[in-house]
Design a protein around this motif. Sequence first.
Motif, PDB file in Angstrom:
ATOM      1  N   VAL A  35     -37.624  86.094 -50.912  1.00 22.18           N
ATOM      2  CA  VAL A  35     -38.091  85.730 -49.878  1.00 22.18           C
ATOM      3  C   VAL A  35     -37.939  86.840 -48.643  1.00 22.18           C
ATOM      4  O   VAL A  35     -37.005  87.259 -48.331  1.00 22.18           O
ATOM      5  CB  VAL A  35     -37.192  84.591 -49.317  1.00 22.18           C
ATOM      6  CG1 VAL A  35     -37.546  84.124 -47.704  1.00 22.18           C
ATOM      7  CG2 VAL A  35     -37.011  83.372 -50.253  1.00 22.18           C
ATOM      8  N   ASN A  36     -39.196  87.356 -48.518  1.00 23.08           N
ATOM      9  CA  ASN A  36     -39.437  88.546 -47.732  1.00 23.08           C
ATOM     10  C   ASN A  36     -39.265  87.949 -46.171  1.00 23.08           C
ATOM     11  O   ASN A  36     -39.752  86.803 -45.764  1.00 23.08           O
ATOM     12  CB  ASN A  36     -40.707  89.267 -47.905  1.00 23.08           C
ATOM     13  CG  ASN A  36     -40.402  89.971 -49.408  1.00 23.08           C
ATOM     14  OD1 ASN A  36     -41.512  90.366 -49.792  1.00 23.08           O
ATOM     15  ND2 ASN A  36     -39.232  89.898 -49.688  1.00 23.08           N
ATOM     16  N   ASP A  37     -39.266  89.300 -45.267  1.00 23.20           N
ATOM     17  CA  ASP A  37     -39.129  88.803 -43.923  1.00 23.20           C
ATOM     18  C   ASP A  37     -40.205  89.433 -43.146  1.00 23.20           C
ATOM     19  O   ASP A  37     -41.210  90.192 -43.797  1.00 23.20           O
ATOM     20  CB  ASP A  37     -37.810  89.356 -43.303  1.00 23.20           C
ATOM     21  CG  ASP A  37     -37.504  90.754 -43.436  1.00 23.20           C
ATOM     22  OD1 ASP A  37     -38.523  91.583 -43.902  1.00 23.20           O
ATOM     23  OD2 ASP A  37     -36.503  91.200 -43.273  1.00 23.20           O
ATOM     24  N   LYS A 170     -50.082  86.181 -48.873  1.00 20.84           N
ATOM     25  CA  LYS A 170     -48.754  85.373 -48.950  1.00 20.84           C
ATOM     26  C   LYS A 170     -48.791  84.140 -49.629  1.00 20.84           C
ATOM     27  O   LYS A 170     -49.940  83.283 -49.168  1.00 20.84           O
ATOM     28  CB  LYS A 170     -48.422  84.979 -47.525  1.00 20.84           C
ATOM     29  CG  LYS A 170     -47.115  84.410 -47.208  1.00 20.84           C
ATOM     30  CD  LYS A 170     -47.079  83.434 -46.273  1.00 20.84           C
ATOM     31  CE  LYS A 170     -47.017  82.068 -46.629  1.00 20.84           C
ATOM     32  NZ  LYS A 170     -46.263  81.462 -47.726  1.00 20.84           N
ATOM     33  N   GLU A 173     -44.536  79.131 -50.537  1.00 17.30           N
ATOM     34  CA  GLU A 173     -43.311  79.397 -50.997  1.00 17.30           C
ATOM     35  C   GLU A 173     -42.856  78.512 -52.439  1.00 17.30           C
ATOM     36  O   GLU A 173     -42.026  78.903 -53.146  1.00 17.30           O
ATOM     37  CB  GLU A 173     -42.305  78.724 -50.091  1.00 17.30           C
ATOM     38  CG  GLU A 173     -42.292  79.858 -48.730  1.00 17.30           C
ATOM     39  CD  GLU A 173     -40.722  79.744 -48.269  1.00 17.30           C
ATOM     40  OE1 GLU A 173     -39.740  80.609 -48.296  1.00 17.30           O
ATOM     41  OE2 GLU A 173     -40.575  78.559 -47.465  1.00 17.30           O
ATOM     42  N   GLY A 200     -42.790  84.660 -48.487  1.00 16.95           N
ATOM     43  CA  GLY A 200     -41.977  84.388 -47.530  1.00 16.95           C
ATOM     44  C   GLY A 200     -42.470  83.061 -46.767  1.00 16.95           C
ATOM     45  O   GLY A 200     -43.321  82.515 -46.973  1.00 16.95           O
ATOM     46  N   VAL A 205     -43.547  84.741 -42.146  1.00 17.63           N
ATOM     47  CA  VAL A 205     -44.161  85.625 -42.539  1.00 17.63           C
ATOM     48  C   VAL A 205     -45.927  85.116 -42.588  1.00 17.63           C
ATOM     49  O   VAL A 205     -46.716  86.063 -42.001  1.00 17.63           O
ATOM     50  CB  VAL A 205     -44.135  85.948 -44.127  1.00 17.63           C
ATOM     51  CG1 VAL A 205     -44.896  86.691 -44.886  1.00 17.63           C
ATOM     52  CG2 VAL A 205     -42.579  86.480 -44.091  1.00 17.63           C
TER      53      VAL A 205
END
Length: 470
Positions: A35-37, A170, A173, A200, A205
Amino acid sequence: MNTYDSLLATVSAQSGETREVFDPATGELIAEAPVNDVATLEAAIDKAEATQPSWAALSDEERIAYLHKAADAIEAAAEPLAELLSREQGKPLNGPNARFEVGGCVAWTRAAADTPLPVEVIVDDESGYAEMHYRPLGVVGAISPWNWPMMISIWQIAPSLRMGNTVVIKPAETTTLSVLALVAVMNEVLPEGVLNIVPGPGSTVGDALTRSPKISKIMFTGSTPVGKRIIEASAPNVTRLTLELGGNDAGIVLPDVDPAAIAEDLFWGAFINTGQTCAALKRLYVHDSVYDAVVSELAKVAAAVPMGVGLEEQNVLGPLQNRPQFDIVDRLVESAKASGARVVLGGDPDREAAGNFYPTTLVADIDPQQDLVLEEQFGPALPIIRYTDVDEAVRLANALEVGLGASVWSADRDAARKVAARLEAGTVWINSHGGLHPMIPFGGAKQSGYGREFGVMGLKSVAEPQVISG
Ligand code: NAP
Ligand code: MG
């Protein structure tokens, strides 16, 4: 050589924030997804921006060759990609599902590569001279959903790359691992920095991607409410948008059909990917004179189609991908039942089971104003509405704010085409529903979005038209 285990190891989170990924068929833990920011997103956008000029400087032929290499890489990894997709998304390996989806990724990548887009001479006479060129836009931001996570991501990525843009994607999720794996395989052959992925949350994101002044175009596929938020978020930068949003496709069956002959195509039009398809048949209007026969033929087909764990080869329908979607289908069917509609098949889920299985459900004699008809169920439950006057069926079909696809079913193609022309939808199929082709433009009318993907129109939509005149 990629195997399921090696791919899973490549895409699983090694450190940082993670999210547990569960198999929707069994509830089993598959892996931890990264899970990126927003800071990671910004770094990826910077990288895509820095890489874009050198990617655009390649010749069209060089980019075409890269796309074919990427398609070759997907083809070589097809089986492990399909297995990962099946486990994370839930869709079976067989039928029009996981292997079919990976095959679609290959086909759409090659089509984006091979579609010619020559300079067009618009005017060449005594009044003047003008050519139309299509220049790269810059960095394309792609946001994809969880129902066809790999294929829809490819629809966004492949034309964008062909036209000289770089991409930051992106994924949803709920299907992060599948898209990470697809991108990892493509990046075995693409130059560094051309195709970037940042998993994310949509609310952080995804939102930041749509607000970034460094993004020239957003390719979004998802729900209509999120599409509206993206329009607002991107407005300050006048970011170009292609929005493929929700649908609630109507099918109209005319009185002259042979019910047994159309039943199987009706079934797959509605139940492909266990109903979790944007342009699936979601409300079926059937003329009174053939109503009972169509319902019983459809029920015969539907009852024989196996649903179960995706990795078991005999299954061609799977679980709902996530619990919130299961709950939507459950709520809509329960409300239809309470209204007195007749459940012909299904409608009796095991709510305590570990998997998100909702049985194949047909609901007949339903009021046209019931929520199961008016709302997008996005699952394996089809309402079948009786009509007597085709004008009324057309009116009901057009009454909603969405208009992605529609279909007309008839033994008389000309009669069907006349009804088709009256339907407010981006595509109207005759005697089938939902079939897509990489050269045929696809997109929505009304609140199902704007812009078209695929073919020449699709390439033009990820480019800036430029007139050179004189
Ligand atoms: P969704 O909730 O709209 O999510 C789609 C994507 O948008 C996900 O990646 C999501 O991230 C992201 N997102 C959420 N909020 C965002 C925000 N504020 N800013 C930017 N991105 C954001 O849709 P879904 O539930 O995944 O998909 C189902 C819907 O998609 C259905 O309505 C279906 O009809 C539609 N659909 C349309 C097409 C078409 O071609 N027209 C094709 C497939 C599906 P998270 O995963 O983090 O929420
Ligand atoms: Mg969502």
